[in-house]
Design an enzyme around this catalytic site. Structure first.
Site, PDB file in Angstrom:
ATOM      1  N   ARG A 265     -23.676  12.471 -18.104  1.00 28.57           N
ATOM      2  CA  ARG A 265     -23.866  12.447 -16.654  1.00 28.57           C
ATOM      3  C   ARG A 265     -24.973  13.437 -16.300  1.00 28.57           C
ATOM      4  O   ARG A 265     -24.785  14.642 -16.381  1.00 28.57           O
ATOM      5  CB  ARG A 265     -22.549  12.815 -15.949  1.00 28.57           C
ATOM      6  CG  ARG A 265     -22.698  13.187 -14.495  1.00 28.57           C
ATOM      7  CD  ARG A 265     -21.361  13.364 -13.805  1.00 28.57           C
ATOM      8  NE  ARG A 265     -20.471  14.335 -14.428  1.00 28.57           N
ATOM      9  CZ  ARG A 265     -20.540  15.659 -14.253  1.00 28.57           C
ATOM     10  NH1 ARG A 265     -21.506  16.182 -13.510  1.00 28.57           N
ATOM     11  NH2 ARG A 265     -19.666  16.462 -14.825  1.00 28.57           N
ATOM     12  N   HIS A 269     -21.107  16.329 -10.774  1.00 22.06           N
ATOM     13  CA  HIS A 269     -19.930  15.454 -10.683  1.00 22.06           C
ATOM     14  C   HIS A 269     -19.977  14.623  -9.401  1.00 22.06           C
ATOM     15  O   HIS A 269     -19.772  13.415  -9.426  1.00 22.06           O
ATOM     16  CB  HIS A 269     -18.661  16.303 -10.726  1.00 22.06           C
ATOM     17  CG  HIS A 269     -17.400  15.518 -10.555  1.00 22.06           C
ATOM     18  ND1 HIS A 269     -16.954  14.608 -11.493  1.00 22.06           N
ATOM     19  CD2 HIS A 269     -16.484  15.493  -9.548  1.00 22.06           C
ATOM     20  CE1 HIS A 269     -15.831  14.066 -11.074  1.00 22.06           C
ATOM     21  NE2 HIS A 269     -15.523  14.578  -9.897  1.00 22.06           N
ATOM     22  N   TYR A 278     -21.386  25.344 -14.972  1.00 17.87           N
ATOM     23  CA  TYR A 278     -20.670  25.087 -16.222  1.00 17.87           C
ATOM     24  C   TYR A 278     -21.502  24.425 -17.319  1.00 17.87           C
ATOM     25  O   TYR A 278     -20.989  24.132 -18.390  1.00 17.87           O
ATOM     26  CB  TYR A 278     -19.415  24.241 -15.951  1.00 17.87           C
ATOM     27  CG  TYR A 278     -19.657  22.939 -15.216  1.00 17.87           C
ATOM     28  CD1 TYR A 278     -20.045  21.783 -15.883  1.00 17.87           C
ATOM     29  CD2 TYR A 278     -19.477  22.855 -13.834  1.00 17.87           C
ATOM     30  CE1 TYR A 278     -20.259  20.602 -15.213  1.00 17.87           C
ATOM     31  CE2 TYR A 278     -19.671  21.667 -13.151  1.00 17.87           C
ATOM     32  CZ  TYR A 278     -20.067  20.537 -13.849  1.00 17.87           C
ATOM     33  OH  TYR A 278     -20.277  19.361 -13.174  1.00 17.87           O
TER      34      TYR A 278
END
Length: 368
Positions: A265, A269, A278
């Site tokens: 990805r 998100h 992260y």
């Protein structure tokens, strides 16, 4: 068909036909033995075209969140091959069970983009007709669609059709109980359901290493007696070949298949997420260089199937598609607040009627 443990095991390495530079590569003896065949240039050109249109739609939808036209949007940029190739292979009688991230897959299936974005706009539970489109509503709770897809596949078989149910699922959702229940039910009842795991390496901010100790998520199917496979999810040719074989396996009455597609990805998100908290920028850069659209473009240009004229035509088609989405999304939706209580049950419960009356009273007070 009786399957041995060897029949259930995925290939030791993800199936791949095109390397990261778009060059044809040997998929290996395991993939060849399983009958995975390189798709034709014509079929791959159709996948490339839809990926270009799908990504332009994805980019436009992302922009719409910044303009306040969408409440939230989970981008699938980078996962384009996974979004497009499996869906293009579905037939009219087949059912599709998407997640909240699969808007690109839905428009690739031919659904109205505005109806697809209705949920993310917040104006209705689901904008399209699931029965008419053979497409379930986008599933936000993790893995619950796995159980639905197993049941739908079982139903298709009981009706005597050769239809299959395709279930998209994320890597994080494989930690949910519904995932395991869906696989077990599908296996026991020999349901023609294909579980397609898009392993994009993060369950929001949780990395794959904290999700599983299995050598591959594809190995999770073995304990249920399900034929399993892993594929390079950024190789459109391999994704198309593997899903074709899975559909043929399921249609022939041999039961479900679990596919793990290794992808990434590229965006956060959702637009509400800060992915820099992260993951490292160099990781994103490395995966950007494995772009499925660029990879397939290089290959098809080399074979002569993709010309500059075709590329220009598809680019114009994608821009026109995005322009229509923009124009229609600028129109204010007509909403009926009391419709919130429709379609919850076939017959409203006393509790729902009471809640509807409360909302009606509040609306009358505000409007009056």
């Amino acid at each position: 068909m009786s399957m041995t443990t060897a029949d259930l095991l995925p290939c030791a390495e993800p199936v791949r036909f095109l390397d990261e530079h778009g060059q044809l590569t040997d998929p290996g003896p395991e993939a060849t033995a399983r009958g995975y065949a390189m798709p034709s240039d014509e079929d791959l050109l159709a996948v490339w075209r839809q990926m270009v249109i799908g990504r332009r739609f994805d980019t436009q939808a992302t922009a719409l969140t910044k303009q306040g036209r969408l409440a939230v949007y989970p981008s699938s940029r980078g996962q384009d091959a996974c979004q497009v190739a499996p869906v293009l292979e579905l037939q009219e009688q087949d059912w599709f069970f998407p997640t909240y991230r699969d808007s690109m897959a839905l428009v690739s299936r031919g659904l109205d983009p505005i109806e697809v974005l209705t949920l993310l706009r917040g104006s209705w539970h689901c904008g399209y007709d699931p029965v008419q489109t053979h497409t379930a509503p986008q599933c936000t709770p993790l893995a619950t669609q796995a159980v639905h897809a197993a049941g739908a596949g079982h139903g298709l078989a009981r009706r005597g059709t050769d239809g299959v149910a395709l279930c998209f699922i994320g890597d994080g959702a494989t930690s949910e109980g519904d995932f395991h229940e869906g696989l077990n039910f599908a296996a026991v009842f020999n349901a023609p359901t294909v579980f397609f795991v898009q392993n994009n390496k993060f369950a929001i901010s949780v990395p794959l290493a904290k999700q599983t100790k299995a050598p591959s998520l594809a190995y999770k199917g073995i304990g249920y007696g399900i034929r399993s496979e892993q594929v390079d999810g950024n190789d459109p040719a391999a994704v198309l070949a593997v899903t074709r074989a899975a559909y043929a396996h399921a249609r022939a009455g041999h039961g479900p298949v679990l596919i793990e597609a290794h992808t990434y990805r590229l965006e956060a998100h959702t637009n509400a997420d800060d992915a820099t908290r992260y993951r490292q920028a160099d990781e994103v850069t490395q995966w950007s260089e494995r772009d499925p659209i660029a990879r397939l473009r290089t290959y098809l240009t080399g074979t002569g199937a993709l010309t500059a004229e075709i590329e220009e035509q598809v680019a114009a088609e994608a821009e026109a598609y995005a322009a229509r989405v923009r124009e229609r999304m600028n129109e204010e939706p007509v909403v009926a607040p009391l419709s919130l209580f429709d379609h919850v049950y076939a017959q409203q419960t006393p509790q729902l009627r009471e809640q509807a009356q409360l909302v009606a009273a509040e609306l009358e007070e505000v409007q009056g």
